[in-house]
Design an enzyme around this catalytic site. Structure first.
Site, short mmCIF file in Angstrom:
data_model
loop_
_atom_site.label_atom_id
_atom_site.label_comp_id
_atom_site.label_asym_id
_atom_site.label_seq_id
_atom_site.Cartn_x
_atom_site.Cartn_y
_atom_site.Cartn_z
N HIS A 188 -3.40 6.91 3.24
CA HIS A 188 -3.80 5.69 2.54
C HIS A 188 -5.20 5.30 3.02
O HIS A 188 -5.49 5.33 4.22
CB HIS A 188 -2.80 4.57 2.83
CG HIS A 188 -3.28 3.22 2.38
ND1 HIS A 188 -3.71 3.00 1.10
CD2 HIS A 188 -3.43 2.06 3.06
CE1 HIS A 188 -4.10 1.74 0.99
NE2 HIS A 188 -3.95 1.14 2.16
N CYS A 222 0.82 -1.22 0.00
CA CYS A 222 0.00 0.00 0.00
C CYS A 222 0.85 1.27 0.00
O CYS A 222 0.33 2.36 -0.24
CB CYS A 222 -0.94 0.01 1.20
SG CYS A 222 -2.00 -1.43 1.25
N ASN A 232 -10.12 -0.37 0.10
CA ASN A 232 -8.66 -0.27 0.10
C ASN A 232 -8.13 -0.73 -1.27
O ASN A 232 -8.27 -1.90 -1.62
CB ASN A 232 -8.11 -1.16 1.23
CG ASN A 232 -6.59 -1.14 1.32
OD1 ASN A 232 -5.91 -0.63 0.44
ND2 ASN A 232 -6.07 -1.71 2.40
C1 LIG Z 1 -10.16 -5.88 9.59
C2 LIG Z 1 -10.80 -4.95 10.56
C3 LIG Z 1 -11.80 -4.06 9.85
C4 LIG Z 1 -11.53 -5.73 11.63
O1 LIG Z 1 -12.10 -4.87 12.58
P1 LIG Z 1 -11.97 -5.21 14.14
O2 LIG Z 1 -12.75 -4.19 14.85
O3 LIG Z 1 -10.53 -5.34 14.45
O4 LIG Z 1 -12.75 -6.57 14.20
P2 LIG Z 1 -12.24 -7.93 14.84
O5 LIG Z 1 -11.12 -8.48 14.05
O6 LIG Z 1 -12.05 -7.70 16.29
O7 LIG Z 1 -13.50 -8.84 14.61
C5 LIG Z 1 -14.63 -8.65 15.40
C6 LIG Z 1 -15.63 -9.72 15.09
O8 LIG Z 1 -16.22 -9.43 13.82
C7 LIG Z 1 -16.17 -10.59 13.00
N1 LIG Z 1 -16.04 -10.20 11.61
C8 LIG Z 1 -14.92 -10.10 10.88
N2 LIG Z 1 -15.22 -9.71 9.64
C9 LIG Z 1 -16.56 -9.57 9.59
C10 LIG Z 1 -17.47 -9.20 8.59
N3 LIG Z 1 -17.05 -8.88 7.34
N4 LIG Z 1 -18.77 -9.14 8.88
C11 LIG Z 1 -19.21 -9.45 10.10
N5 LIG Z 1 -18.41 -9.83 11.09
C12 LIG Z 1 -17.09 -9.87 10.85
C13 LIG Z 1 -14.97 -11.35 13.50
O9 LIG Z 1 -15.09 -12.71 13.14
C14 LIG Z 1 -15.05 -11.12 14.97
O10 LIG Z 1 -15.97 -12.02 15.52
P3 LIG Z 1 -15.68 -12.74 16.93
O11 LIG Z 1 -15.51 -11.63 17.90
O12 LIG Z 1 -16.89 -13.58 17.11
O13 LIG Z 1 -14.41 -13.50 16.69
C15 LIG Z 1 -9.75 -4.04 11.25
O14 LIG Z 1 -8.97 -4.82 12.11
C16 LIG Z 1 -8.85 -3.36 10.28
O15 LIG Z 1 -9.27 -2.52 9.53
N6 LIG Z 1 -7.54 -3.67 10.30
C17 LIG Z 1 -6.58 -3.07 9.43
C18 LIG Z 1 -6.75 -3.64 8.08
C19 LIG Z 1 -5.94 -2.90 7.08
O16 LIG Z 1 -5.97 -1.71 7.04
N7 LIG Z 1 -5.21 -3.63 6.26
C20 LIG Z 1 -4.51 -3.15 5.16
C21 LIG Z 1 -3.35 -2.34 5.59
S1 LIG Z 1 -2.69 -1.59 4.19
#
Ligand SMILES: CC(C)(COP(=O)(O)OP(=O)(O)OC[C@H]1O[C@@H](n2cnc3c(N)ncnc32)[C@H](O)[C@@H]1OP(=O)(O)O)[C@@H](O)C(=O)NCCC(=O)NCCS
Length: 329
Positions: free
Chosen positions: A256, A112, A286
């Site tokens: 980003h 990214c 993204n």
């Molecule tokens: C991926 C992301 C959105 C997840 O958000 P989060 O608040 O951390 O969510 P969590 O990982 O704690 O997941 C929470 C719950 O939602 C669930 N969940 C994950 N994706 C889901 C979806 N698409 N829909 C519904 N539920 C979802 C998980 O399974 C988890 O359930 P559990 O608590 O029963 O295990 C977040 O971590 C993020 O944006 N990370 C950075 C990603 C990024 O920017 N990557 C590229 C970098 S260049």
């Protein structure tokens, strides 16, 4: 000799995938996606549309704005993790399409952070060798082809698109240089938290790697989130300090576009008011290396920035890679 941004361009494919569409594909819902990521929809390339096709469209628009032709280019650099092929480079494919016979061309892989790394490299090349007067820098991705559409943890996050910037050098002492300060980093101790495991020389493609979904993006979302915020804040603060430019003088911060929560966490810590932070993650998701180029072009064409304005670009991605550039648009 100074270097200026002569043109910007962007392109997103026609097809839109909404959160409602995703509800039919995996166990997710619009509310979860909106509140956790800020994403409402993303654009996906057609089956016969490759990364170079999108980069070509963005590049064509940037060249048009700059008022130069493909044959005027001295180099083409493409930031991408989804090249058309392992080789030849996407840059070489673009060279042929632009008729840029005199240009040397290559791809740069910094996930990214690809556009920021490519801009820094292009600027340094132009400073080092005055023969390189016009360089096309693209960030382009077809992430839909490395997204696991059965994994709700990742498939809601990504989209396809391309952004482009034309850099042009000038001997006119009155033309100010576009790059004021830069702070780029990598940390190879985090290779495991964001990667595409197979298809390279470590784990070559096999029937087993395909069956095990190893040709898709794998990500530890929570860990990436925390690192992303800290890294972008630290690099952003560094370029402000190095340049001596106050946060209030920044016309626009372009982070980003991975997640609106990351963006909202970064902005106040840079001391720049929220209304000066550019967000379009809601429309595109993204798009990795394409993201900042798309934003820059939308901001320029939308009149949010004018030539001479200070713009802070900051990115974070797999590698890990991250950094910030303070530019004079
Ligand atoms: C991926 C992301 C959105 C997840 O958000 P989060 O608040 O951390 O969510 P969590 O990982 O704690 O997941 C929470 C719950 O939602 C669930 N969940 C994950 N994706 C889901 C979806 N698409 N829909 C519904 N539920 C979802 C998980 O399974 C988890 O359930 P559990 O608590 O029963 O295990 C977040 O971590 C993020 O944006 N990370 C950075 C990603 C990024 O920017 N990557 C590229 C970098 S260049």
């Amino acid at each position: 000799m100074s270097i200026r941004i002569a043109g910007t361009g962007s392109y997103v494919p026609e097809r839109i995938l909404t959160n409602a569409d995703l509800e039919k594909m995996v166990e997710t819902n619009d509310e979860w996606i909106r509140t956790r990521t800020g994403i409402e929809e993303r654009h996906l390339a057609a089956d016969n549309e490759a990364t170079s096709d999108m980069a070509y469209e963005a590049g064509r628009r940037a060249l048009e704005m700059a008022g130069i032709r493909g044959e005027d280019l001295d180099a083409i650099i493409v930031g991408t993790i989804t090249p058309d092929h392992v080789f030849p480079s996407t840059g070489c494919i673009l060279q042929q399409r632009f008729g840029a016979e005199g240009a040397f061309c290559f791809d740069l892989e910094a996930a990214c952070s690809g556009l920021l790394f490519s801009l820094e490299v292009a600027h340094s090349l132009m400073k080092a060798n005055k023969r390189y007067r016009r360089v096309l820098v693209c960030g382009a991705e077809k992430l839909s082809c490395i997204t696991d559409w059965t994994d709700r943890n990742t498939c809601v996050l990504f989209g396809d698109g391309a952004g482009a910037v034309v850099l042009e050098s000038s001997d006119d002492a009155a033309v100010p240089d576009c790059l004021i300060a830069s702070d780029l980093h990598s940390d190879g101790s985090y290779t495991e938290i964001l990667k595409l495991p197979a298809g390279g020389s470590r784990i070559p493609t096999s029937a087993e790697t395909v069956a095990n979904h190893q040709h898709f993006i794998h990500m530890a979302g929570k860990e990436v989130f925390k690192l992303a915020v800290n890294a972008m804040v630290s690099a952003g603060r560094q370029v402000l300090e190095d340049s001596g430019i106050a946060p209030e003088a920044i016309k626009l911060v372009i982070p980003h576009q991975a997640n609106s929560r990351i963006i909202h966490a970064v902005a106040p810590r840079l001391g720049v008011p929220e209304e000066r932070v550019f967000i379009n993650v809601n429309k595109y998701g993204n798009t990795s290396a394409a993201s900042i180029g798309i934003c820059l072009d939308e901001a320029a064409r939308g009149g949010l920035i004018e030539h001479g304005d200070y713009v802070l670009l900051t990115a974070f991605g797999g590698g890990l890679t991250w950094g910030a550039l303070l530019i004079r648009y």
